[in-house]
Write a protein that holds these residues in place. Structure first.
Motif, PDB file in Angstrom:
ATOM      1  N   ASN A   7       0.838  -1.201   0.000  1.00 24.60           N
ATOM      2  CA  ASN A   7       0.000   0.000   0.000  1.00 24.60           C
ATOM      3  C   ASN A   7       0.878   1.257   0.000  1.00 24.60           C
ATOM      4  O   ASN A   7       0.706   2.162   0.808  1.00 24.60           O
ATOM      5  N   THR A   8       1.824   1.272  -0.915  1.00 27.85           N
ATOM      6  CA  THR A   8       2.747   2.389  -1.041  1.00 27.85           C
ATOM      7  C   THR A   8       2.926   2.701  -2.521  1.00 27.85           C
ATOM      8  O   THR A   8       2.219   2.159  -3.364  1.00 27.85           O
ATOM      9  N   THR A   9       3.866   3.567  -2.820  1.00 27.39           N
ATOM     10  CA  THR A   9       4.123   3.930  -4.214  1.00 27.39           C
ATOM     11  C   THR A   9       5.399   3.270  -4.714  1.00 27.39           C
ATOM     12  O   THR A   9       6.257   2.859  -3.925  1.00 27.39           O
ATOM     13  N   PHE A  31       8.384   5.139  -3.455  1.00 28.27           N
ATOM     14  CA  PHE A  31       8.888   4.757  -2.134  1.00 28.27           C
ATOM     15  C   PHE A  31       9.869   3.604  -2.261  1.00 28.27           C
ATOM     16  O   PHE A  31      10.942   3.613  -1.652  1.00 28.27           O
ATOM     17  N   ARG A  65       8.322   1.463   5.888  1.00 25.21           N
ATOM     18  CA  ARG A  65       7.085   2.210   5.642  1.00 25.21           C
ATOM     19  C   ARG A  65       6.393   2.576   6.960  1.00 25.21           C
ATOM     20  O   ARG A  65       5.888   3.682   7.125  1.00 25.21           O
ATOM     21  N   GLU A  66       6.391   1.650   7.925  1.00 26.10           N
ATOM     22  CA  GLU A  66       5.810   1.943   9.249  1.00 26.10           C
ATOM     23  C   GLU A  66       6.501   3.143   9.888  1.00 26.10           C
ATOM     24  O   GLU A  66       5.848   4.029  10.445  1.00 26.10           O
ATOM     25  N   VAL A 121       8.293   5.528   8.406  1.00 22.91           N
ATOM     26  CA  VAL A 121       8.027   6.746   7.632  1.00 22.91           C
ATOM     27  C   VAL A 121       6.622   7.254   7.922  1.00 22.91           C
ATOM     28  O   VAL A 121       6.409   8.460   8.112  1.00 22.91           O
ATOM     29  N   ASP A 122       5.656   6.357   7.997  1.00 17.27           N
ATOM     30  CA  ASP A 122       4.282   6.758   8.309  1.00 17.27           C
ATOM     31  C   ASP A 122       4.168   7.384   9.692  1.00 17.27           C
ATOM     32  O   ASP A 122       3.284   8.198   9.943  1.00 17.27           O
ATOM     33  N   ALA A 123       5.094   6.996  10.593  1.00 18.61           N
ATOM     34  CA  ALA A 123       5.099   7.555  11.952  1.00 18.61           C
ATOM     35  C   ALA A 123       5.867   8.869  12.022  1.00 18.61           C
ATOM     36  O   ALA A 123       6.002   9.443  13.103  1.00 18.61           O
ATOM     37  N   GLY A 124       6.378   9.344  10.872  1.00 15.26           N
ATOM     38  CA  GLY A 124       7.039  10.644  10.832  1.00 15.26           C
ATOM     39  C   GLY A 124       8.556  10.612  10.767  1.00 15.26           C
ATOM     40  O   GLY A 124       9.196  11.664  10.772  1.00 15.26           O
ATOM     41  N   THR A 125       9.138   9.440  10.681  1.00 16.12           N
ATOM     42  CA  THR A 125      10.593   9.338  10.588  1.00 16.12           C
ATOM     43  C   THR A 125      11.029   9.634   9.154  1.00 16.12           C
ATOM     44  O   THR A 125      10.449   9.085   8.220  1.00 16.12           O
TER      45      THR A 125
END
Length: 112
Positions: free
Chosen positions: A28-30, A33, A67-68, A70-74
């Motif tokens: 569920n990414t591009t 990414f 991805r987890e 990055v989704d959390a803002g890292t």
């Protein structure tokens, strides 16, 4: 290679079975990414004879962890470094456990 040989490889975590499009869909990414984490050297997809990227299940698990984060803002570069360090720690712990399993009960490891 026979059909039976190909089918047997589906259980291989390192077999590059997934195209970039399918990998991005599964995560569920591009595709961007996936390219970015490749450029950051987190994963290096294998290439098909036509030059297309192919990903293994192991690589998809690594990408999902990034991805987890990055989704959390890292930031992506930091996420990749974290995942690399987590992977190295897991490997060191596995080696350590194997080493200690080889010792006799009650014995102590040799001094360094």
């Amino acid at each position: 290679m026979t059909a039976d040989d190909s089918f047997g490889r589906l259980d291989d975590d390192d077999y590059p079975a997934y195209t970039m499009g399918r990998a991005a869909e599964m995560l569920n990414t591009t595709q961007g990414f996936l390219r970015a984490i490749g450029e950051a050297r987190l994963i290096t997809p294998l290439r098909s004879p036509g030059g297309h990227r192919r990903y293994s299940r192991y690589q998809l698990r690594i990408a999902a962890r990034a991805r987890e984060l990055v989704d959390a803002g890292t930031p992506i570069e930091a996420a990749c470094r974290i995942v690399i360090l987590e992977d190295q720690l897991e490997e060191a712990q596995r080696i350590h456990a194997e080493h200690h399993q080889g010792l006799k009960p009650g014995s102590t490891p040799p001094a360094a």
